[in-house]
Design a protein around this motif. Structure first.
Motif, PDB file in Angstrom:
ATOM      1  N   LEU A  33       0.822  -1.205   0.000  1.00 59.12           N
ATOM      2  CA  LEU A  33       0.000   0.000   0.000  1.00 59.12           C
ATOM      3  C   LEU A  33       0.858   1.258   0.000  1.00 59.12           C
ATOM      4  O   LEU A  33       1.986   1.264   0.489  1.00 59.12           O
ATOM      5  CB  LEU A  33      -0.892   0.024   1.245  1.00 59.12           C
ATOM      6  N   GLY A  34       0.289   2.318  -0.526  1.00 59.73           N
ATOM      7  CA  GLY A  34       0.988   3.597  -0.504  1.00 59.73           C
ATOM      8  C   GLY A  34       0.511   4.494  -1.611  1.00 59.73           C
ATOM      9  O   GLY A  34      -0.117   4.042  -2.570  1.00 59.73           O
ATOM     10  N   PRO A  35       0.789   5.796  -1.510  1.00 57.27           N
ATOM     11  CA  PRO A  35       0.360   6.743  -2.540  1.00 57.27           C
ATOM     12  C   PRO A  35       1.128   6.530  -3.837  1.00 57.27           C
ATOM     13  O   PRO A  35       2.153   5.843  -3.873  1.00 57.27           O
ATOM     14  CB  PRO A  35       0.693   8.108  -1.919  1.00 57.27           C
ATOM     15  N   ASN A  36       0.625   7.118  -4.910  1.00 57.01           N
ATOM     16  CA  ASN A  36       1.339   7.078  -6.178  1.00 57.01           C
ATOM     17  C   ASN A  36       2.728   7.676  -6.001  1.00 57.01           C
ATOM     18  O   ASN A  36       2.893   8.709  -5.343  1.00 57.01           O
ATOM     19  CB  ASN A  36       0.574   7.854  -7.261  1.00 57.01           C
ATOM     20  N   GLY A  37       3.739   7.014  -6.556  1.00 57.75           N
ATOM     21  CA  GLY A  37       5.104   7.504  -6.429  1.00 57.75           C
ATOM     22  C   GLY A  37       5.842   6.982  -5.213  1.00 57.75           C
ATOM     23  O   GLY A  37       7.002   7.341  -4.988  1.00 57.75           O
ATOM     24  N   ALA A  38       5.202   6.103  -4.424  1.00 58.46           N
ATOM     25  CA  ALA A  38       5.840   5.591  -3.211  1.00 58.46           C
ATOM     26  C   ALA A  38       6.902   4.542  -3.506  1.00 58.46           C
ATOM     27  O   ALA A  38       7.751   4.251  -2.660  1.00 58.46           O
ATOM     28  CB  ALA A  38       4.795   5.009  -2.265  1.00 58.46           C
ATOM     29  N   GLY A  39       6.841   3.953  -4.710  1.00 58.04           N
ATOM     30  CA  GLY A  39       7.807   2.915  -5.079  1.00 58.04           C
ATOM     31  C   GLY A  39       7.211   1.539  -5.252  1.00 58.04           C
ATOM     32  O   GLY A  39       7.926   0.573  -5.508  1.00 58.04           O
TER      33      GLY A  39
END
Length: 232
Positions: A33-39
């Motif tokens: 999970l994570g926002p766009n651009g988190a990797g």
């Protein structure tokens, strides 16, 4: 089992993934999970062998760089890649021949029917919508009977019926002992699917939970506890 060991990826001077390590056990669903651009996508592409990286990736105890490991995982990319001049049916035939998997006519038709592609099987790759290409990618990944299944934002572009079907497929694959990793920022889509979650921010894992540790706590609450309320 899927094991990520100190995975690091740089684009020039930009550190996209910073020494990430995690494990998804056999027969479990891991959610990245994570926002766009988190990797997240960078990690998925590295596991799939599409990017060079530092560190190690183990698939069923074998390095992902080995051919034997590549035969054991299915991959559904965020942006489906189709051959313009191959039909839907030919894509499935190409995949099962490339992987050397024996597949019956009934198995192929069952997959096409399940994802409402039976009347689209003669359409060329360049004639398909994003949603149909996504369905073909899912069918191709399932056709090889993977031991590890990776899905990068798999529900983006799918219609509600296809999303429901994909969720059911994921649960069925888990029941069959398949290890699954899903990368997404759509928390509501994976609420009932996950066994272990990994939260990313700026190229790092900043928190993780197992379903047992979470008990009855909602995945959104866990995510916001870790990130301080930023869904991205």
């Amino acid at each position: 089992m899927l094991e990520i060991q100190d995975l690091t990826k740089r684009y020039g001077k930009n550190l996209a993934v910073d020494h990430v390590s995690f494990t998804v056990p056999n027969g479990k669903v891991g959610i990245l999970l994570g926002p766009n651009g988190a990797g997240k996508s960078t990690i998925i592409k590295s596991i799939a062998g599409l990017l060079r990286f530092e560190g190690g990736v183990g698939i069923q105890g074998i390095s992902n760089r080995e051919l034997e490991a590549k035969k054991q995982f299915g991959y559904v990319p965020e942006i489906p890649a189709m051959f313009d001049a191959l039909t839907v049916r030919e894509h499935l035939e190409y995949i099962h021949r490339a992987y050397g998997v024996s597949v019956s006519e009934q198995e192929i038709m069952d997959l096409l029917t399940r994802f409402e592609l039976e009347d689209k099987q003669d359409k060329l790759g360049n004639e398909l919508s994003k949603g149909m290409m996504q369905k073909v990618s899912i069918c191709c990944a399932l056709l090889i009977r993977p031991q590890v299944l990776m899905l990068d934002e798999p529900m983006v572009g799918l219609d509600p019926r296809a999303i429901k079907e994909l969720k059911q497929v994921i649960l069925e694959q888990r029941e069959q002992g398949v290890t699954i990793l899903i990368s997404t920022h759509m928390l509501e889509m994976v609420k009932e699917l996950w066994d272990v979650m990994f939260v990313m921010e700026k190229g790092k894992i900043i928190g993780q939970y197992t379903k047992e540790e979470a008990k009855d706590q909602d995945i959104e609450d866990l995510f916001f506890d870790i990130t301080g309320g930023d869904e991205g």
